[in-house]
Scaffold this motif. Structure first.
Motif, short mmCIF file in Angstrom:
data_model
loop_
_atom_site.label_atom_id
_atom_site.label_comp_id
_atom_site.label_asym_id
_atom_site.label_seq_id
_atom_site.Cartn_x
_atom_site.Cartn_y
_atom_site.Cartn_z
N GLY A 84 0.83 -1.41 0.00
CA GLY A 84 -0.09 0.10 0.07
C GLY A 84 0.92 1.40 -0.12
O GLY A 84 0.15 2.35 0.10
N ILE A 85 2.18 1.30 0.10
CA ILE A 85 2.95 2.25 0.06
C ILE A 85 2.76 3.35 -1.19
O ILE A 85 3.06 4.50 -0.88
CB ILE A 85 4.43 1.96 0.37
N ASP A 86 2.37 2.63 -2.34
CA ASP A 86 2.02 3.47 -3.42
C ASP A 86 0.80 4.12 -3.79
O ASP A 86 0.23 4.72 -4.72
CB ASP A 86 2.65 2.90 -4.53
N LEU A 87 -0.33 3.97 -2.56
CA LEU A 87 -1.63 4.56 -2.70
C LEU A 87 -1.48 6.03 -2.76
O LEU A 87 -0.53 6.49 -2.30
CB LEU A 87 -2.39 3.81 -1.58
N ASP A 88 -2.66 6.43 -3.18
CA ASP A 88 -2.84 7.90 -3.40
C ASP A 88 -3.30 8.34 -1.96
O ASP A 88 -3.81 7.69 -1.26
CB ASP A 88 -3.96 8.26 -4.22
N GLY A 89 -2.28 9.26 -1.44
CA GLY A 89 -2.52 9.56 0.10
C GLY A 89 -1.30 9.36 1.04
O GLY A 89 -1.35 9.34 1.97
N SER A 90 -0.46 8.32 0.21
CA SER A 90 0.89 8.00 0.72
C SER A 90 2.00 8.80 0.51
O SER A 90 2.23 8.88 -0.74
CB SER A 90 1.11 6.35 0.64
N TYR A 91 2.63 9.41 1.36
CA TYR A 91 3.69 10.61 0.89
C TYR A 91 5.06 10.27 1.63
O TYR A 91 4.96 9.84 2.74
CB TYR A 91 3.19 11.99 1.47
N GLY A 92 5.92 10.85 1.07
CA GLY A 92 7.57 10.79 1.71
C GLY A 92 7.47 12.40 2.34
O GLY A 92 7.17 13.09 1.99
N ALA A 93 8.05 12.18 3.70
CA ALA A 93 8.22 13.56 4.44
C ALA A 93 9.17 14.47 3.66
O ALA A 93 8.82 15.53 3.57
CB ALA A 93 8.99 13.03 5.70
N ALA A 94 10.08 13.96 2.90
CA ALA A 94 11.19 14.94 2.38
C ALA A 94 10.36 15.70 1.19
O ALA A 94 10.50 17.07 1.22
CB ALA A 94 12.18 14.23 1.39
N ASP A 95 9.35 15.03 0.31
CA ASP A 95 8.60 15.93 -0.36
C ASP A 95 7.67 17.08 0.18
O ASP A 95 7.51 18.04 -0.26
CB ASP A 95 7.75 15.07 -1.16
N PHE A 96 7.20 16.55 1.51
CA PHE A 96 6.02 17.50 2.21
C PHE A 96 7.08 18.65 2.57
O PHE A 96 6.69 19.79 2.72
CB PHE A 96 5.41 16.70 3.26
N VAL A 97 8.26 18.19 3.35
CA VAL A 97 9.06 19.42 3.77
C VAL A 97 9.63 20.29 2.71
O VAL A 97 9.60 21.40 2.87
CB VAL A 97 10.59 18.42 4.28
N SER A 98 10.01 19.48 1.57
CA SER A 98 10.32 20.64 0.41
C SER A 98 8.98 21.58 0.06
O SER A 98 9.26 22.86 -0.33
CB SER A 98 10.63 19.67 -0.78
N TRP A 99 7.82 21.23 0.12
CA TRP A 99 6.89 21.97 -0.05
C TRP A 99 6.53 23.03 0.93
O TRP A 99 6.38 24.27 0.42
CB TRP A 99 5.47 21.28 -0.23
N TYR A 100 6.44 22.92 2.15
CA TYR A 100 6.26 23.76 3.26
C TYR A 100 7.70 24.65 3.30
O TYR A 100 7.35 25.73 3.79
CB TYR A 100 5.70 23.08 4.46
N ASP A 101 8.64 24.24 3.00
CA ASP A 101 9.69 24.97 2.82
C ASP A 101 9.81 25.81 1.69
O ASP A 101 11.04 26.56 1.50
CB ASP A 101 11.15 24.36 3.19
N GLY A 102 9.08 26.01 0.61
CA GLY A 102 9.07 26.81 -0.41
C GLY A 102 10.22 26.48 -1.70
O GLY A 102 10.86 27.25 -1.96
N HIS A 103 10.34 25.06 -1.73
CA HIS A 103 11.26 24.67 -2.67
C HIS A 103 10.89 24.85 -4.06
O HIS A 103 9.77 24.51 -4.40
CB HIS A 103 11.68 23.15 -2.65
N PRO A 104 11.71 25.42 -4.91
CA PRO A 104 11.23 25.86 -6.23
C PRO A 104 10.86 24.90 -7.26
O PRO A 104 10.05 24.78 -8.14
CB PRO A 104 12.34 26.76 -6.78
N ASP A 105 11.46 23.60 -6.99
CA ASP A 105 11.36 22.51 -7.75
C ASP A 105 10.22 21.54 -7.47
O ASP A 105 10.13 20.44 -7.85
CB ASP A 105 12.80 21.80 -7.90
N VAL A 106 9.20 21.84 -6.82
CA VAL A 106 8.11 20.99 -6.09
C VAL A 106 6.86 21.78 -6.32
O VAL A 106 7.01 22.80 -6.56
CB VAL A 106 8.37 20.64 -4.59
#
Length: 466
Positions: free
Chosen positions: A126-148
């Motif tokens: 189930g790791i690839d289900l919609d709604g399963s996320y990696g922390a690194a991607d979420f951190v990049s989003w809330y830290d305003g990374h330009p490439d996400v």
């Protein structure tokens, strides 16, 4: 022997390229400048290559925005980049804009400090289900990374965070806080809008072992309870220790402080703050449950202490009604073009920072001349930011020992690489450009009575840096 077009070494500084201008790379530059002048050279001249338009790596794009004291490390890093012998070349992507072969033309040695910004894999159904996320991607989003992406799906009312380290706490805290609580920080408008609409009411943090084995730092843990909107809840049944756990408490003040905090939370009455943050121990995620391709739950197996501080399975499972899952079980480095990579450890094979290549004839690794690593790409993503100083000192000591015997570059003059970049049409940002971007972000913040507002779009960063 010097090449005909290379000046005698005692007439010039040693030219060093560092790929990655996060803390590890900047600490390496600092160590180089503080060391005695390398034998046969007149000091050092350092170019820091960074694929982002701005420096500071993990500090800018990997630390939660409500951790200003950690971001204060930037003040110390500023002092290094202010030095005349260090030059920042930002917005240059190693492996695309410039290669190892290119760097060898201009530098006596190259240090790679590319860090770890990918999520470690978790092999559960189930790791690839919609709604399963990696922390690194979420951190990049809330830290305003330009490439996400500029948006993040925050529709789930009940959320799970897998892992009991500081990154897991950061993710849980950001998910549990309100957008208005985080507005005084540097978060950009798109992140504020996303968090303002966040529907999460319950955040469940899961660890497979017990309180004495958690990887939180005491300060990070206690900060969870500082929010007026977050009720931190610990089940008294999860407070359990065996002989190995008690030994860990005796031998580490930090472990004991973490356990004491969790014990206090476990015995207090549950309050009425609107967002509930549950810390669960001895629950090993075994499956992410789904329907129609989306996360609808999490199955965990209860674990039992085995006497050593480790755990063993009980065979007892529990299903949790969860609508989104974030795995925060560790970061992983990505392979570096033209360097060997150990998939098992997620690091570049090295001996004290010297990059090793396999020699099938001798049956052992041998150093790749003039190529070094430091930071997480060297030892894996463990330890705090300050631990990279020791890495840098070890790597730099090896580099300086090797330097007199390394072949000189074809074009050691510091201006030649700038001419080459101009000829290739590669535009780059500089330390002066960062100063302009920094001033621009602070000006945006001043308009809202905030310290700064982070610029997200790469084009806007480049424009402000020009």
């Amino acid at each position: 022997m010097n090449r005909p077009d290379s000046p005698a070494r005692n007439d010039r500084p040693a030219r060093i390229a560092i790929v990655g201008a996060g803390p590890a790379g900047i600490y390496a530059a600092d160590a180089l400048m503080k060391s005695d002048a390398p034998t046969g050279f007149g000091g050092v001249s350092i170019d820091l290559y960074e694929r982002m338009p701005a420096p500071f790596g993990l500090i800018r794009y990997g630390v939660a925005p409500d951790h200003p004291r950690i971001k204060g490390i930037i003040t110390a890093l500023h002092k290094v980049l202010d030095k005349d012998s260090v030059r920042l070349l930002g917005n240059i992507d190693y492996g695309t804009d410039i290669t190892l072969e290119d760097l060898r033309q201009f530098y006596d040695a190259v240090i790679f400090s590319t860090g770890a910004n990918a999520d470690r894999a978790l092999e559960v159904p189930g790791i690839d289900l919609d709604g399963s996320y990696g922390a690194a991607d979420f951190v990049s989003w809330y830290d305003g990374h330009p490439d996400v992406p500029r948006t993040w799906p925050l529709e789930a009312e009940k959320v799970a965070v897998l892992g009991v380290g500081n990154v897991a706490l950061d993710v849980a805290r950001v998910l549990a806080k309100t957008g208005d609580e985080l507005l005084p920080t540097e978060i950009p408008p798109n992140v504020y809008d996303g968090l303002k609409a966040n529907k999460a009411l319950e955040v469940h943090v899961f660890g497979r072992r017990g309180p004495a084995q958690a990887k939180f730092t005491p300060l990070e843990l206690r900060e969870l309870d500082h929010s007026p909107t977050i009720e931190v809840i610990v089940d008294p049944e999860d407070i359990d220790y065996d002989e190995g756990s008690e030994a860990a408490r005796r031998h580490s003040k930090q472990v004991d402080m973490v356990c004491n905090t969790l014990e206090q939370w476990a015995i207090r009455d549950v309050g009425n703050r609107p967002h509930k943050l549950f810390l669960h121990f001895f629950e090993n995620p075994s499956e992410i449950l789904g329907e129609n391709g989306k996360v609808v739950g999490l199955r965990t197996e209860r674990m039992l202490l085995d006497g050593t501080g480790d755990v063993k399975p009980s065979g007892v499972y529990r299903d949790w009604g969860i609508e989104a899952v974030y795995r925060a079980i560790g970061y992983r480095s990505r392979p570096v073009p033209c360097l060997p990579f150990d998939e098992a450890t997620g690091t570049v094979p090295n001996a004290a920072g010297r990059v090793l290549i396999d020699d099938r004839y001798e049956g052992a690794g041998r150093p790749l001349p003039g190529i070094y690593v430091t930071g997480w790409i060297k030892r894996g993503p463990v330890g705090l930011i300050g631990h990279t100083k020791g890495d840098a000192n070890e790597t730099v000591a090896c580099l300086l020992d090797d330097l007199p015997s390394l072949p000189p570059p074809r074009y050691p003059d510091s201006g030649r690489v700038l001419d080459w970049l101009a000829h290739k049409g590669i535009s780059f940002t500089t330390w002066a450009g960062w100063r302009r971007l920094d001033a621009h972000e602070r000006a945006l913040g001043e308009q809202q009575n905030r310290e700064r507002v982070k610029v997200v779009e790469r084009a806007d960063m480049l424009h402000a840096s020009a």
